[in-house]
Design a protein around this motif. Structure first.
Motif, PDB file in Angstrom:
ATOM      1  N   LEU A  59      31.605-129.261  46.427  1.00 37.39           N
ATOM      2  CA  LEU A  59      31.478-129.887  45.107  1.00 37.39           C
ATOM      3  C   LEU A  59      30.285-130.846  45.040  1.00 37.39           C
ATOM      4  O   LEU A  59      29.661-130.998  43.988  1.00 37.39           O
ATOM      5  N   LYS A  60      29.957-131.475  46.151  1.00 39.55           N
ATOM      6  CA  LYS A  60      28.782-132.349  46.191  1.00 39.55           C
ATOM      7  C   LYS A  60      27.507-131.593  45.858  1.00 39.55           C
ATOM      8  O   LYS A  60      26.521-132.171  45.383  1.00 39.55           O
ATOM      9  N   HIS A  61      27.527-130.288  46.103  1.00 38.12           N
ATOM     10  CA  HIS A  61      26.333-129.467  45.926  1.00 38.12           C
ATOM     11  C   HIS A  61      26.472-128.482  44.759  1.00 38.12           C
ATOM     12  O   HIS A  61      25.772-127.474  44.696  1.00 38.12           O
ATOM     13  N   GLY A  62      27.399-128.799  43.856  1.00 35.66           N
ATOM     14  CA  GLY A  62      27.540-127.992  42.650  1.00 35.66           C
ATOM     15  C   GLY A  62      28.171-126.641  42.872  1.00 35.66           C
ATOM     16  O   GLY A  62      27.923-125.697  42.104  1.00 35.66           O
ATOM     17  N   VAL A  63      29.001-126.516  43.889  1.00 36.17           N
ATOM     18  CA  VAL A  63      29.661-125.253  44.219  1.00 36.17           C
ATOM     19  C   VAL A  63      31.171-125.484  44.225  1.00 36.17           C
ATOM     20  O   VAL A  63      31.640-126.552  44.628  1.00 36.17           O
ATOM     21  N   VAL A  64      31.920-124.482  43.787  1.00 38.26           N
ATOM     22  CA  VAL A  64      33.381-124.576  43.760  1.00 38.26           C
ATOM     23  C   VAL A  64      33.907-125.006  45.120  1.00 38.26           C
ATOM     24  O   VAL A  64      33.523-124.447  46.165  1.00 38.26           O
ATOM     25  N   GLY A  65      34.787-125.989  45.125  1.00 42.34           N
ATOM     26  CA  GLY A  65      35.452-126.428  46.342  1.00 42.34           C
ATOM     27  C   GLY A  65      36.916-126.040  46.295  1.00 42.34           C
ATOM     28  O   GLY A  65      37.675-126.614  45.516  1.00 42.34           O
ATOM     29  N   GLN A  66      37.296-125.066  47.098  1.00 43.00           N
ATOM     30  CA  GLN A  66      38.669-124.543  47.060  1.00 43.00           C
ATOM     31  C   GLN A  66      39.051-124.110  48.465  1.00 43.00           C
ATOM     32  O   GLN A  66      38.213-123.616  49.210  1.00 43.00           O
ATOM     33  N   GLY A 105      35.241-119.210  48.709  1.00 41.55           N
ATOM     34  CA  GLY A 105      33.936-119.835  48.818  1.00 41.55           C
ATOM     35  C   GLY A 105      33.735-120.544  50.144  1.00 41.55           C
ATOM     36  O   GLY A 105      34.401-120.250  51.146  1.00 41.55           O
ATOM     37  N   PRO A 106      32.832-121.512  50.196  1.00 43.97           N
ATOM     38  CA  PRO A 106      32.555-122.227  51.447  1.00 43.97           C
ATOM     39  C   PRO A 106      33.782-122.900  52.041  1.00 43.97           C
ATOM     40  O   PRO A 106      33.938-122.945  53.264  1.00 43.97           O
ATOM     41  N   GLY A 107      34.658-123.425  51.193  1.00 47.65           N
ATOM     42  CA  GLY A 107      35.867-124.060  51.705  1.00 47.65           C
ATOM     43  C   GLY A 107      36.753-123.086  52.455  1.00 47.65           C
ATOM     44  O   GLY A 107      37.295-123.403  53.520  1.00 47.65           O
ATOM     45  N   LEU A 142      34.676-115.248  39.256  1.00 45.03           N
ATOM     46  CA  LEU A 142      34.143-114.723  38.003  1.00 45.03           C
ATOM     47  C   LEU A 142      33.778-115.824  37.009  1.00 45.03           C
ATOM     48  O   LEU A 142      32.924-115.608  36.140  1.00 45.03           O
ATOM     49  N   TYR A 143      34.402-116.984  37.110  1.00 50.14           N
ATOM     50  CA  TYR A 143      34.115-118.089  36.193  1.00 50.14           C
ATOM     51  C   TYR A 143      33.935-119.408  36.955  1.00 50.14           C
ATOM     52  O   TYR A 143      34.594-120.409  36.650  1.00 50.14           O
ATOM     53  N   PRO A 144      33.055-119.434  37.948  1.00 51.25           N
ATOM     54  CA  PRO A 144      32.910-120.660  38.733  1.00 51.25           C
ATOM     55  C   PRO A 144      32.425-121.858  37.921  1.00 51.25           C
ATOM     56  O   PRO A 144      32.781-122.996  38.227  1.00 51.25           O
ATOM     57  N   GLN A 145      31.612-121.616  36.900  1.00 51.35           N
ATOM     58  CA  GLN A 145      31.126-122.744  36.107  1.00 51.35           C
ATOM     59  C   GLN A 145      32.262-123.411  35.331  1.00 51.35           C
ATOM     60  O   GLN A 145      32.291-124.632  35.175  1.00 51.35           O
ATOM     61  N   ALA A 146      33.193-122.619  34.844  1.00 45.10           N
ATOM     62  CA  ALA A 146      34.354-123.186  34.153  1.00 45.10           C
ATOM     63  C   ALA A 146      35.217-124.000  35.115  1.00 45.10           C
ATOM     64  O   ALA A 146      35.755-125.054  34.756  1.00 45.10           O
ATOM     65  N   VAL A 147      35.337-123.505  36.354  1.00 44.72           N
ATOM     66  CA  VAL A 147      36.094-124.242  37.366  1.00 44.72           C
ATOM     67  C   VAL A 147      35.416-125.575  37.655  1.00 44.72           C
ATOM     68  O   VAL A 147      36.061-126.626  37.715  1.00 44.72           O
ATOM     69  N   CYS A 194      28.461-114.857  49.550  1.00 36.86           N
ATOM     70  CA  CYS A 194      29.632-115.198  48.735  1.00 36.86           C
ATOM     71  C   CYS A 194      29.233-115.383  47.277  1.00 36.86           C
ATOM     72  O   CYS A 194      28.300-116.120  46.955  1.00 36.86           O
ATOM     73  N   LYS A 195      29.951-114.729  46.394  1.00 38.81           N
ATOM     74  CA  LYS A 195      29.621-114.733  44.969  1.00 38.81           C
ATOM     75  C   LYS A 195      29.657-116.121  44.353  1.00 38.81           C
ATOM     76  O   LYS A 195      28.974-116.393  43.360  1.00 38.81           O
ATOM     77  N   ILE A 196      30.422-117.034  44.950  1.00 41.94           N
ATOM     78  CA  ILE A 196      30.574-118.376  44.402  1.00 41.94           C
ATOM     79  C   ILE A 196      29.332-119.231  44.640  1.00 41.94           C
ATOM     80  O   ILE A 196      29.049-120.162  43.889  1.00 41.94           O
ATOM     81  N   VAL A 197      28.575-118.925  45.702  1.00 45.95           N
ATOM     82  CA  VAL A 197      27.429-119.744  46.109  1.00 45.95           C
ATOM     83  C   VAL A 197      26.164-119.222  45.420  1.00 45.95           C
ATOM     84  O   VAL A 197      25.870-118.029  45.497  1.00 45.95           O
ATOM     85  N   PRO A 198      25.369-120.095  44.759  1.00 42.94           N
ATOM     86  CA  PRO A 198      24.251-119.623  43.944  1.00 42.94           C
ATOM     87  C   PRO A 198      23.082-119.029  44.718  1.00 42.94           C
ATOM     88  O   PRO A 198      22.433-118.095  44.243  1.00 42.94           O
ATOM     89  N   ASP A 199      22.753-119.574  45.903  1.00 47.67           N
ATOM     90  CA  ASP A 199      21.650-118.996  46.675  1.00 47.67           C
ATOM     91  C   ASP A 199      21.736-119.447  48.127  1.00 47.67           C
ATOM     92  O   ASP A 199      22.559-120.286  48.504  1.00 47.67           O
TER      93      ASP A 199
END
Length: 443
Positions: free
Chosen positions: A103-110, A114-116, A271-276, A415-420
């Motif tokens: 989350l510190k880096h603008g990525v879903v934390g779960q 994803g990375p979690g 599919l909706y990481p920005q909404a999360v 991973c689809k959740i991570v932007p690059d």
């Protein structure tokens, strides 16, 4: 004729889910008799709080059951028929970092996606393998029912590292959803449904749902989900926490993307990481919610039972998490061939996927374990998503086995959740520091 009674070990006895499992086991003794119940945990102090309360519950409700809690593997794993594994390596302190670092880096934390989920997976692999080895050393004929997360990565690791072990990887999330589906159409629970489902763990779709008489329930459920997701509200959801309320409601958005199927709720993260992210608070994540609600409630209730010396007024009850486990034990013990979900090598279960992919599909459970059912081909959309995510999971296990930094970076980048890849590397480097006491040294 009296049924055979079994010895059961709960590995991860200090879990907040343990009292619910115990209560469910006690409520189901007629169909799944127990002679011995054990707890095992490497955190004896945490486990003891749960164990002291459960000892009172068992004494009052089923005094014939021998009960003990231990931190000694030989004592725990000797002479057992079933091991129920629910460990959390690193406990909530590490789960919090799994969520907050991305989350510190603008990525879903779960915790499982994803990375979690990748971080948690690397911690869980050696923990679950250790349990498998204890079981095979001390009770080689036992079955392990593993619902330690992240189940997808753990399942891939056990497939490769312990291919002949009697471990069954399962998850309760589809079970919860199917109970909700049953309520939507006016049925009692998931056991009234005959279903077809395929995907990976936390990454799947229902393609057909019928009642026991063969009536197609998909149109009615779809119409409901399109408007409400899997949210039922009212008394059913009176105790549902805020984060889960959003998750069940978000199924409507996931469903809209493919209205030919019904989705697993976890697909929202992909599919909706920005909404999360829009609803995420980097300072107060799901871990904090669990600590404030479920953990606080369970431990305070256990302490209250011990203080009062009785569990006659206990407010804690079993849930879908525990009823599914008892169903599975019963199916194996008495060869019932009950249709349930499990995470197994595809081997044709989903015909156009990698045969080694650990897919989550319906199976028939009996004395020999799961017998896979054929789900046909994955549709193009699903196949693309599954193939990508399955490669992520395989790369994580590659990274663990090879001690490879590059493979883990590739997993996070894919991973689809991570932007690059650049963001993946920043998160990975921070997670290496956070997990230095748990991960293998990467090179």
């Amino acid at each position: 004729m009296t049924k055979q009674a079994f010895s059961v070990l709960i590995a991860g006895g200090g879990s907040t889910y343990t009292p619910g499992i115990v209560l469910t086991l006690l409520n189901q003794l007629e169909r799944f008799p127990i002679k011995t119940l054990k707890f095992y945990d490497n955190d004896g102090e945490r486990q003891q709080v749960i164990a002291d309360a459960c000892a009172i519950i068992i004494k009052e409700r089923a005094p014939q059951i021998e009960f003990l809690a231990t931190t000694d593997p030989e004592t725990a794993f000797s002479d057992v028929d079933f091991v129920m594994a629910q460990i959390r390596v690193g406990k909530y302190a590490m789960r919090s970092l799994d969520e907050k670092i991305p989350l510190k880096h603008g990525v879903v934390g779960q915790e499982t996606t994803g990375p979690g989920g990748i971080a948690y997976g690397l911690r869980s692999i050696p923990g679950v393998i250790e349990l498998v080895d204890y079981m095979e050393r001390y009770s080689p004929n036992a079955w392990m029912l593993n619902y330690s997360n992240p189940a997808a990565i753990v399942a891939e690791a056990t497939r490769r590292l312990r291919p002949n072990s009697k471990i069954i990887n399962i998850c309760d999330m589809p079970i919860d959803i199917m109970d909700r589906m049953a309520k939507i159409v006016g049925l009692k629970d998931r056991n009234d449904l005959v279903f077809r489902y395929y995907g990976l763990n936390h990454f799947g779709w229902w393609t057909d749902i019928r009642d026991q008489q063969g009536r197609d329930l998909m149109p009615e459920i779809k119409a409901y989900v399109a408007k409400n997701g899997y949210w039922l509200g009212g008394d059913y959801d009176a105790q549902t926490e805020a984060s889960w309320a959003r998750t069940f409601k978000a199924a409507a958005d996931v469903y809209a993307l493919d209205p030919t199927t019904l989705p697993n709720t976890y697909l929202k993260y992909y599919l909706y990481p920005q909404a999360v992210l829009a609803h995420a608070d980097p300072t107060y994540t799901r871990t904090d919610e669990v600590r404030a609600h479920r953990e606080a409630y369970v431990f305070s209730e256990c302490r209250r039972v011990v203080q009062n010396g009785t569990a006659k007024d206990i407010t804690y009850t079993g849930d879908e998490h525990s009823t599914y486990i008892v169903d599975l034990c019963t199916a194996i013990a008495f060869d019932t061939k009950q249709r349930m979900l499990a995470i197994i090598p595809s081997a044709g279960a989903v015909a156009n996927l990698d045969p080694t992919a650990m897919v989550e599909v319906p199976v028939l459970f009996g004395a020999n374990g799961p017998e896979r059912l054929a789900m046909g081909n994955a549709a193009t959309f699903q196949k693309g998503l599954i193939t990508e995510q399955n490669c992520v999971e395989k790369l994580v296990v590659d990274a663990y086995i090879e001690r490879s930094y590059t493979k883990l970076w590739e997993a996070m980048s894919l991973c689809k959740i991570v932007p690059d890849a650049a963001v993946a590397k920043v998160i990975l480097d921070e997670m290496i520091v956070a997990n230095r006491d748990y991960w293998p040294e990467l090179a």
